[in-house]
Design a protein around this motif. Structure first.
Motif, PDB file in Angstrom:
ATOM      1  N   LYS A  75       0.809  -1.211   0.000  1.00 53.82           N
ATOM      2  CA  LYS A  75       0.000   0.000   0.000  1.00 53.82           C
ATOM      3  C   LYS A  75       0.846   1.267   0.000  1.00 53.82           C
ATOM      4  O   LYS A  75       0.306   2.370   0.057  1.00 53.82           O
ATOM      5  CB  LYS A  75      -0.917   0.013   1.226  1.00 53.82           C
ATOM      6  N   ASN A  76       2.165   1.123  -0.027  1.00 49.40           N
ATOM      7  CA  ASN A  76       3.062   2.291   0.059  1.00 49.40           C
ATOM      8  C   ASN A  76       2.673   3.188   1.229  1.00 49.40           C
ATOM      9  O   ASN A  76       2.567   4.417   1.099  1.00 49.40           O
ATOM     10  CB  ASN A  76       3.047   3.095  -1.248  1.00 49.40           C
ATOM     11  N   THR A  77       2.467   2.558   2.361  1.00 50.81           N
ATOM     12  CA  THR A  77       2.009   3.265   3.553  1.00 50.81           C
ATOM     13  C   THR A  77       2.941   2.964   4.718  1.00 50.81           C
ATOM     14  O   THR A  77       3.390   1.827   4.890  1.00 50.81           O
ATOM     15  CB  THR A  77       0.572   2.851   3.905  1.00 50.81           C
ATOM     16  N   VAL A  78       3.212   3.995   5.499  1.00 48.88           N
ATOM     17  CA  VAL A  78       4.024   3.847   6.700  1.00 48.88           C
ATOM     18  C   VAL A  78       3.206   4.341   7.890  1.00 48.88           C
ATOM     19  O   VAL A  78       2.393   5.265   7.754  1.00 48.88           O
ATOM     20  CB  VAL A  78       5.362   4.615   6.575  1.00 48.88           C
ATOM     21  N   TYR A  79       3.424   3.713   9.023  1.00 43.03           N
ATOM     22  CA  TYR A  79       2.683   4.035  10.232  1.00 43.03           C
ATOM     23  C   TYR A  79       3.660   4.388  11.356  1.00 43.03           C
ATOM     24  O   TYR A  79       4.809   3.949  11.366  1.00 43.03           O
ATOM     25  CB  TYR A  79       1.828   2.851  10.676  1.00 43.03           C
ATOM     26  N   LEU A  80       3.154   5.153  12.308  1.00 41.90           N
ATOM     27  CA  LEU A  80       3.920   5.423  13.518  1.00 41.90           C
ATOM     28  C   LEU A  80       2.967   5.281  14.698  1.00 41.90           C
ATOM     29  O   LEU A  80       2.088   6.125  14.894  1.00 41.90           O
ATOM     30  CB  LEU A  80       4.545   6.823  13.497  1.00 41.90           C
ATOM     31  N   GLN A  81       3.142   4.196  15.442  1.00 41.51           N
ATOM     32  CA  GLN A  81       2.369   3.981  16.654  1.00 41.51           C
ATOM     33  C   GLN A  81       3.103   4.659  17.802  1.00 41.51           C
ATOM     34  O   GLN A  81       4.259   4.321  18.081  1.00 41.51           O
ATOM     35  CB  GLN A  81       2.203   2.493  16.934  1.00 41.51           C
ATOM     36  N   MET A  82       2.436   5.595  18.450  1.00 40.23           N
ATOM     37  CA  MET A  82       3.061   6.374  19.518  1.00 40.23           C
ATOM     38  C   MET A  82       2.332   6.100  20.827  1.00 40.23           C
ATOM     39  O   MET A  82       1.136   6.395  20.954  1.00 40.23           O
ATOM     40  CB  MET A  82       3.004   7.863  19.180  1.00 40.23           C
ATOM     41  N   ASN A  83       3.048   5.511  21.763  1.00 39.25           N
ATOM     42  CA  ASN A  83       2.493   5.198  23.074  1.00 39.25           C
ATOM     43  C   ASN A  83       3.206   6.000  24.155  1.00 39.25           C
ATOM     44  O   ASN A  83       4.291   6.533  23.932  1.00 39.25           O
ATOM     45  CB  ASN A  83       2.622   3.700  23.366  1.00 39.25           C
ATOM     46  N   SER A  84       2.605   6.053  25.325  1.00 41.26           N
ATOM     47  CA  SER A  84       3.203   6.757  26.463  1.00 41.26           C
ATOM     48  C   SER A  84       3.659   8.153  26.068  1.00 41.26           C
ATOM     49  O   SER A  84       4.785   8.568  26.363  1.00 41.26           O
ATOM     50  CB  SER A  84       4.383   5.947  27.033  1.00 41.26           C
ATOM     51  N   LEU A  85       2.789   8.855  25.405  1.00 42.80           N
ATOM     52  CA  LEU A  85       3.158  10.178  24.884  1.00 42.80           C
ATOM     53  C   LEU A  85       3.438  11.167  26.005  1.00 42.80           C
ATOM     54  O   LEU A  85       2.800  11.131  27.065  1.00 42.80           O
ATOM     55  CB  LEU A  85       2.056  10.706  23.973  1.00 42.80           C
ATOM     56  N   LYS A  86       4.403  12.047  25.735  1.00 46.13           N
ATOM     57  CA  LYS A  86       4.838  13.057  26.685  1.00 46.13           C
ATOM     58  C   LYS A  86       4.623  14.440  26.075  1.00 46.13           C
ATOM     59  O   LYS A  86       4.611  14.589  24.853  1.00 46.13           O
ATOM     60  CB  LYS A  86       6.316  12.881  27.003  1.00 46.13           C
ATOM     61  N   PRO A  87       4.496  15.459  26.894  1.00 44.07           N
ATOM     62  CA  PRO A  87       4.355  16.814  26.355  1.00 44.07           C
ATOM     63  C   PRO A  87       5.466  17.196  25.383  1.00 44.07           C
ATOM     64  O   PRO A  87       5.225  17.920  24.408  1.00 44.07           O
ATOM     65  CB  PRO A  87       4.376  17.682  27.610  1.00 44.07           C
ATOM     66  N   GLU A  88       6.667  16.697  25.630  1.00 43.21           N
ATOM     67  CA  GLU A  88       7.782  17.019  24.734  1.00 43.21           C
ATOM     68  C   GLU A  88       7.684  16.330  23.379  1.00 43.21           C
ATOM     69  O   GLU A  88       8.500  16.600  22.488  1.00 43.21           O
ATOM     70  CB  GLU A  88       9.126  16.678  25.400  1.00 43.21           C
ATOM     71  N   ASP A  89       6.712  15.444  23.200  1.00 43.02           N
ATOM     72  CA  ASP A  89       6.464  14.863  21.879  1.00 43.02           C
ATOM     73  C   ASP A  89       5.606  15.779  21.008  1.00 43.02           C
ATOM     74  O   ASP A  89       5.404  15.496  19.822  1.00 43.02           O
ATOM     75  CB  ASP A  89       5.757  13.509  22.015  1.00 43.02           C
ATOM     76  N   THR A  90       5.110  16.858  21.586  1.00 41.17           N
ATOM     77  CA  THR A  90       4.306  17.799  20.824  1.00 41.17           C
ATOM     78  C   THR A  90       5.103  18.386  19.670  1.00 41.17           C
ATOM     79  O   THR A  90       6.196  18.931  19.871  1.00 41.17           O
ATOM     80  CB  THR A  90       3.812  18.936  21.733  1.00 41.17           C
ATOM     81  N   ALA A  91       4.579  18.228  18.461  1.00 39.48           N
ATOM     82  CA  ALA A  91       5.281  18.680  17.260  1.00 39.48           C
ATOM     83  C   ALA A  91       4.410  18.412  16.041  1.00 39.48           C
ATOM     84  O   ALA A  91       3.411  17.694  16.120  1.00 39.48           O
ATOM     85  CB  ALA A  91       6.619  17.951  17.111  1.00 39.48           C
ATOM     86  N   SER A  92       4.826  18.982  14.928  1.00 43.61           N
ATOM     87  CA  SER A  92       4.277  18.569  13.649  1.00 43.61           C
ATOM     88  C   SER A  92       5.110  17.397  13.155  1.00 43.61           C
ATOM     89  O   SER A  92       6.339  17.458  13.160  1.00 43.61           O
ATOM     90  CB  SER A  92       4.326  19.722  12.639  1.00 43.61           C
ATOM     91  N   TYR A  93       4.438  16.346  12.766  1.00 41.90           N
ATOM     92  CA  TYR A  93       5.110  15.125  12.322  1.00 41.90           C
ATOM     93  C   TYR A  93       5.005  15.033  10.798  1.00 41.90           C
ATOM     94  O   TYR A  93       3.908  15.150  10.237  1.00 41.90           O
ATOM     95  CB  TYR A  93       4.478  13.900  12.987  1.00 41.90           C
TER      96      TYR A  93
END
Length: 120
Positions: A75-93
């Motif tokens: 499918k030419n698709t990539v995923y990013l599973q993000m767990n235990s998120l922290k405030p410092e993960d705030t960003a444009s991805y």
């Protein structure tokens, strides 16, 4: 024309989870590697994770054990599973895809980004 479209961003509380998706469409022979970058306000864009067509992965230290990158080559698709998120993960991805063509040439494609906000 190759398009790279991210989705899945949003607002989440600290400790929560989100799953980002990135679909690459258009005339492209193969994509290797695929990656996720992020850019927080006032900071430089940084590499978060990469994955090759064969499934080999690399992560920046700050997300190891919390984020998982995966891809569906069909499918030419990539995923990013993000767990235990922290405030410092705030960003444009941002999704990054390196298109590989039969001639051997490579072209780097970028998505427009999806915003992830981690806040209570």
């Amino acid at each position: 024309q190759v398009q790279v479209v991210e989705s899945g961003g949003g607002l989440v509380q600290p400790g929560g989870s989100l799953r980002l998706s990135c679909a690459v469409s258009g005339s492209i022979f193969s994509i290797n590697p695929m990656a996720w970058y992020r850019q927080a306000p006032g900071k430089q864009r940084e590499l978060v994770a990469t994955i090759t067509m064969g499934g080999s992965t690399n992560y920046t230290d700050s997300v190891k054990g919390r984020f998982t990158i995966s891809r569906d080559n069909a499918k030419n698709t990539v995923y990013l599973q993000m767990n235990s998120l922290k405030p410092e993960d705030t960003a444009s991805y941002y999704c990054n895809a390196v298109g590989v063509f039969p001639s051997g040439s490579r072209i780097v494609y970028w998505g427009k980004g999806t915003l992830v906000t981690v806040s209570s």
